[in-house]
Design a protein around this motif. Structure first.
Motif: not given
Length: 236
Positions: A208-233
């Motif tokens: 899967l690819d996470v879209t720009v809207d998806g990254a924003a939606g995930l942060e707004g819904w669960l407070g998860v910032r993917l770019l701050e996830q060490p495993a994501w980087r």
């Protein structure tokens, strides 16, 4: 006779490299054409047909017709969870090209495991559900705020509880070696992400690819910032 189960029969089905490649391709949950499976595994149509017949007879896959095409998919969530668990024990296949290395990193980031989110994304979503009290600390029961938080993305707790499928199950993620949520809740969350195009399927893959809207939606819904996830980087 021991009266026990014939584990070797399942092992023989999975233990062929061509059939294993087919099963991994179908692990995304959706139907896959026989020609696509053959092409992806680098085998002829006749050899693919023979292998698919064995998987059908063994109960690991099902088939449906769409016009003249025969589409195959994993037979059940239990088969998918078995394959995911086996992946946690299996050695990684050698990567011999930049394309292969990039594909592996992207698959680690976000993918479908049958009908729920897996990879770095799946683990991050699971932890976010715990943080927002959708899940209890042990991830085996719904938390105090499950109903209002899930309603924000259109998921009804009453429907989850009433469905015949268990609302909560847990898989050990084969790349992250940490749990991600599956069961009815995991499937509902994945459907919500796909419907909102927070994630989009990658052609020819269960990734899967996470879209720009998806990254924003995930942060707004669960407070998860993917770019701050060490495993994501690390998987970038």
């Amino acid at each position: 006779m021991s009266g026990d189960t014939d584990l070797a029969a399942v092992g023989a089905l999975v233990g062929d490299r061509v059939r294993a490649a087919f099963l991994l391709r179908m692990l995304g949950g959706g139907p896959v054409g026989a020609s696509d499976l053959a092409s992806g595994a680098g085998v002829s149509a006749s050899l693919a047909s023979a292998h698919l017949r064995r998987l059908l007879d063994g109960g690991l896959v099902t088939v449906e017709r769409e016009g003249r095409r025969r589409l195959y998919r994993i037979a059940s969530v239990e088969v998918a969870e078995m394959l995911e668990a086996m992946q946690a024990l299996a050695p990684a296949t050698p990567v011999t090209s930049l394309r292969g290395a990039n594909g592996r990193r992207r698959l680690r980031r976000a993918r479908l495991c049958y009908d729920h989110l897996a990879g770095v994304l799946g683990v991050a979503v699971t932890e976010g559900l715990v943080d927002r009290a959708v899940l209890g600390p042990d991830r085996l029961a719904l938390g105090a705020r499950a109903e209002p938080v899930l309603a924000e993305v259109g998921i009804e707790v009453a429907w989850l509880v009433a469905a015949p499928r268990p609302a909560l199950r847990e898989c050990t993620d084969w790349t992250e070696r940490r749990p991600h949520v599956s069961g009815g809740l995991g499937a509902a969350v994945a459907t919500a992400f796909l419907d909102r195009r927070w994630v989009v399927p990658r052609p020819g893959s269960r990734g899967l690819d996470v879209t720009v809207d998806g990254a924003a939606g995930l942060e707004g819904w669960l407070g998860v910032r993917l770019l701050e996830q060490p495993a994501w980087r690390d998987s970038a």
